[in-house]
Scaffold this active site. Structure first.
Site, PDB file in Angstrom:
ATOM      1  N   ASP A 284       0.818  -1.205   0.000  1.00 16.25           N
ATOM      2  CA  ASP A 284       0.000   0.000   0.000  1.00 16.25           C
ATOM      3  C   ASP A 284       0.861   1.269   0.000  1.00 16.25           C
ATOM      4  O   ASP A 284       1.885   1.331   0.681  1.00 16.25           O
ATOM      5  CB  ASP A 284      -0.848  -0.040   1.285  1.00 16.25           C
ATOM      6  CG  ASP A 284      -1.829   1.095   1.377  1.00 16.25           C
ATOM      7  OD1 ASP A 284      -2.705   1.173   0.511  1.00 16.25           O
ATOM      8  OD2 ASP A 284      -1.707   1.913   2.316  1.00 16.25           O
ATOM      9  N   GLU A 326       1.001  -0.264  -5.123  1.00 17.09           N
ATOM     10  CA  GLU A 326      -0.131   0.664  -5.164  1.00 17.09           C
ATOM     11  C   GLU A 326       0.473   2.067  -5.154  1.00 17.09           C
ATOM     12  O   GLU A 326       0.773   2.624  -4.107  1.00 17.09           O
ATOM     13  CB  GLU A 326      -1.067   0.445  -3.973  1.00 17.09           C
ATOM     14  CG  GLU A 326      -2.396   1.149  -4.145  1.00 17.09           C
ATOM     15  CD  GLU A 326      -2.575   2.422  -3.322  1.00 17.09           C
ATOM     16  OE1 GLU A 326      -3.460   3.225  -3.652  1.00 17.09           O
ATOM     17  OE2 GLU A 326      -1.822   2.635  -2.349  1.00 17.09           O
TER      18      GLU A 326
HETATM   19  C1  GLC Z   1      -4.080   3.405  -0.152  1.00 16.41           C
HETATM   20  C2  GLC Z   1      -5.419   2.757   0.035  1.00 16.41           C
HETATM   21  C3  GLC Z   1      -6.380   3.776   0.561  1.00 16.41           C
HETATM   22  C4  GLC Z   1      -5.865   4.329   1.867  1.00 16.41           C
HETATM   23  C5  GLC Z   1      -4.440   4.837   1.719  1.00 16.41           C
HETATM   24  C6  GLC Z   1      -3.816   5.062   3.045  1.00 16.41           C
HETATM   25  O1  GLC Z   1      -4.104   4.393  -1.095  1.00 16.41           O
HETATM   26  O2  GLC Z   1      -5.862   2.201  -1.160  1.00 16.41           O
HETATM   27  O3  GLC Z   1      -7.663   3.239   0.721  1.00 16.41           O
HETATM   28  O4  GLC Z   1      -6.687   5.360   2.292  1.00 16.41           O
HETATM   29  O5  GLC Z   1      -3.610   3.904   1.053  1.00 16.41           O
HETATM   30  O6  GLC Z   1      -3.526   3.832   3.663  1.00 16.41           O
END
Ligand code: GLC
Length: 652
Positions: A284, A326
């Protein structure tokens, strides 16, 4: 010289490890460690070499890899070896994914296990279960504020339930994807508790400051991620009497990766989940891993070094496990998460294709493919042994992060165009049926993003409210067109749970004080399984979407040219409503597939003579794989139905 020194260091480390591991068969571990040690040592040295405790930390790093290797099951070790041999396994067109919250999908992990046949019915064989680690009762950013990285959230189950699910999935050849939230912890995590209680060791796990001086300097160049709900990037903690960096929500404390102890803890956690049976780990918010004063604190070079190091260490202990990056950042930055200046992936093998996602939404609003073509032309080519995760919706908002130059090249003024899109999707634009909700509006920059379920964004909700059959039909067509795009573009298509049934916005979050200010909850549905049964009843919305998707997925799996080997060419055609690309075979014996998507509500035509040598095929030789019929053609002109998508091949 340096190489020799690192080898003697390796021998030292191994000698010290010997008593612990003497009765284990560590041949594979040693071979992989030997092969990767030079890179691991160099990277670790680059990041932490200045520290007096470097050698001790290096020892701990190798111990962590060894300990987790010992704990890795025989079965997982066997899978590692198979995947090392068949190293491009994940580029196959056989993989089709779905992302879901276990709570929303089926209540608990056991609920998900009871529904695994649903995935198989649709053809999904890669399931991303969004955060399932323990998080606080109240606000937890949908599970992305983790309070215990090794425990499963009791509201969805236990480690045993997860293990039962992982086994069930493996028996059915389904891949399990789990999240590891690398960038931050919840303020209720044990490390944060200790930091708050004044322990300097744990204060050093985060970025904490006694005064505003450093935070103020950082703030000068850092953007705000959640400007409405969590403005600024630092939060005052009364108990600790210090400021702490909180880039996302004020209860999400950013981890300090300039401390090697943090790196080792997080590597250990990654390997822990690898050993629980995850095939792929979604890392993430990777763009945020390194903070540097005077920068946006995103996409820093060191963030890439950290990811390379995590990859190299995982290569030693659990080489079958892949990483998804991500990183919702500009296209030139995203591809760096496969690996900077590399040939094959050396950081994350898979990355979210947020560019394609946002461009598809632009085409939905404008009913043409001008910006889509322009943006894809500028999407850097991915590396070998790397692939995209192509998606339409996910649990997050839709950001309009296009490059301004691309918007201009498509013939629009950037500011006005973004405003148009926002108005369009929030239904403020005349003629728009969309029912999106604004997210993350920043009054200072004028920036805003969009929340909303796929079906509501393409007008199904409005159409149903007006009982407008034609509009219902159109919305279904757009849903299928968008899925047809992600299923054929190249990469792993990732469906979002509920979209396969036409699930609409869910406003129930508004009554929950922990959710009401975060509009992303509008598109995090609870599946109504009674309603889902309607997928078996011809004529229902659920049936029309589900059955068509199921067919499309099955067809995708048959078409080998849909495997992702950089075998795509986007064609420039005169008709602006069409997005046309070809997936060609690298092995001659598979026919190419020409993908033609029409974003306009009216039928559109394409003279196939505009597209390479497609015009030379006599009428009758061209088939459309999806409906499995001959397409509508007049001489060399193809007629693409309203919001239609064709997957064409020439048959000899
Ligand atoms: C990523 C997740 C999101 C979250 C962020 C902080 O972007 O997909 O949902 O708010 O990380 O953890």
């Amino acid at each position: 010289m340096y190489e020799e020194a690192s080898h003697s260091l390796l021998n030292d480390i191994l000698n010290r490890l010997k008593p612990e591991i003497s009765d284990q068969d560590l041949r594979h571990f040693y071979t992989r460690l030997g092969a990767n040690f030079y890179a691991i040592h160099t990277l670790f040295h680059r990041l932490y070499g200045e520290r007096p405790d470097f050698a001790r930390q290096m020892q701990r790093l190798v111990e962590t890899m060894a300990r987790q290797y010992i704990q890795r099951s025989e079965q997982l070790r066997r899978i590692d070896i198979e995947r090392e041999r068949d190293f491009n396994w994940f580029l196959s067109q056989q993989w089709v994914g779905m992302a879901l919250y276990s709570s929303g999908f089926a209540g608990t992990l056991n609920g998900v296990r009871e529904h695994v046949s649903y995935f198989q019915e649709l053809g999904v064989n890669l399931v991303h279960i969004m955060p399932l680690m323990q998080c606080p009762e109240g606000a937890s950013d949908g599970g992305y504020a983790v309070s215990d990285f090794r425990a499963v959230d009791p509201r969805v189950g236990t480690l045993n339930d997860l293990s039962a699910l992982a086994t069930e999935m493996r028996n059915r050849d389904l891949l399990l994807v789990l999240d590891v939230v690398l960038n931050h912890t919840s303020n209720e995590h044990e490390w944060a508790r200790r930091a708050r209680a004044g322990d300097p060791v744990y204060q050093d796990y985060y970025y904490t400051y006694a005064t505003r001086n450093v935070p103020d300097l950082f703030e000068q160049s850092m953007p705000e991620i959640f400007p409405e709900t969590a403005p600024g990037n630092f939060t005052w903690d009364e108990r600790m009497r210090r400021w702490v960096m909180t880039v996302f929500n004020e209860y999400q404390w950013d981890l300090n990766y300039s401390n090697p102890a943090v790196f080792i803890e997080m590597l250990d956690i990654i390997l822990h989940w690898a050993n629980q049976g995850a095939d792929i780990l979604r890392l993430d918010a990777v763009a945020f891993l390194w903070k540097k004063m005077g920068s946006t604190c995103q996409n820093e070079h060191e963030a890439h070094l950290i990811l390379q190091l995590l990859k190299d260490c995982t290569q030693v202990t659990a080489p079958g496990v892949l990483f998804i990056a991500e990183a919702i950042v500009a296209p030139v930055e995203v591809t760096k998460y496969f690996g900077e200046d590399a040939v094959i992936a050396k950081e994350c093998e898979i990355a979210y294709n947020a560019t394609f996602m946002a461009l598809l939404w632009d085409s939905v609003a404008t009913k043409n493919a001008k910006l889509l073509r322009q943006g894809i032309r500028n999407l850097p080519v991915k590396l070998d042994r790397a692939t995209w995760l192509n998606y339409i919706r996910c649990h997050d908002d839709i950001g309009l992060g296009f490059d301004d130059r691309d918007i201009e090249a498509a013939g629009y003024a950037p500011r006005d165009h973004r405003k148009y899109l926002l108005d369009y999707f929030t239904g403020r634009h005349e003629g728009s049926f969309a029912r999106g909700v604004p997210f993350g509006q920043n009054l200072k920059t004028g920036d805003a993003r969009i929340s909303g379920a796929l079906a509501s964004l393409v007008g199904l909700e409005t159409a149903l409210a007006h009982d407008d059959d034609e509009a219902i039909e159109d919305a279904i067509k757009v849903i299928l067109l968008l899925h047809g795009m992600i299923l054929s573009f190249g990469g792993i298509p990732l469906l979002y749970y509920g979209d396969e049934l036409g699930t609409l916005n869910d406003d129930s979050y508004l009554v929950d004080p922990h959710k009401s200010r975060d509009t992303r909850w509008v598109h995090r549905p609870t599946i109504d399984w009674d309603k889902a049964e309607r997928r078996n009843v011809p004529g229902t919305i659920e049936f029309r979407i589900f059955v068509a998707l199921k067919r499309m997925i099955a067809v995708r799996k048959e078409l080998e040219v849909f495997a992702d080997f950089n075998n795509r060419e986007v064609h420039e055609v005169a008709n602006p409503h069409l997005f046309v690309f070809e997936r060609y075979s690298l092995m001659r014996h598979h026919p190419s597939v020409l993908v033609v998507g029409n974003f306009d509500p009216r039928p559109q035509s394409l003279d196939l003579r505009e597209v390479g040598n497609w015009g030379q095929f006599p009428y009758g030789r061209i088939v459309d794989h999806f409906p499995g019929q001959r397409p509508d053609m007049v001489h060399s002109t193809l007629v693409v139905p309203s919001y239609g998508i064709c997957w064409l091949s020439a048959k000899w």
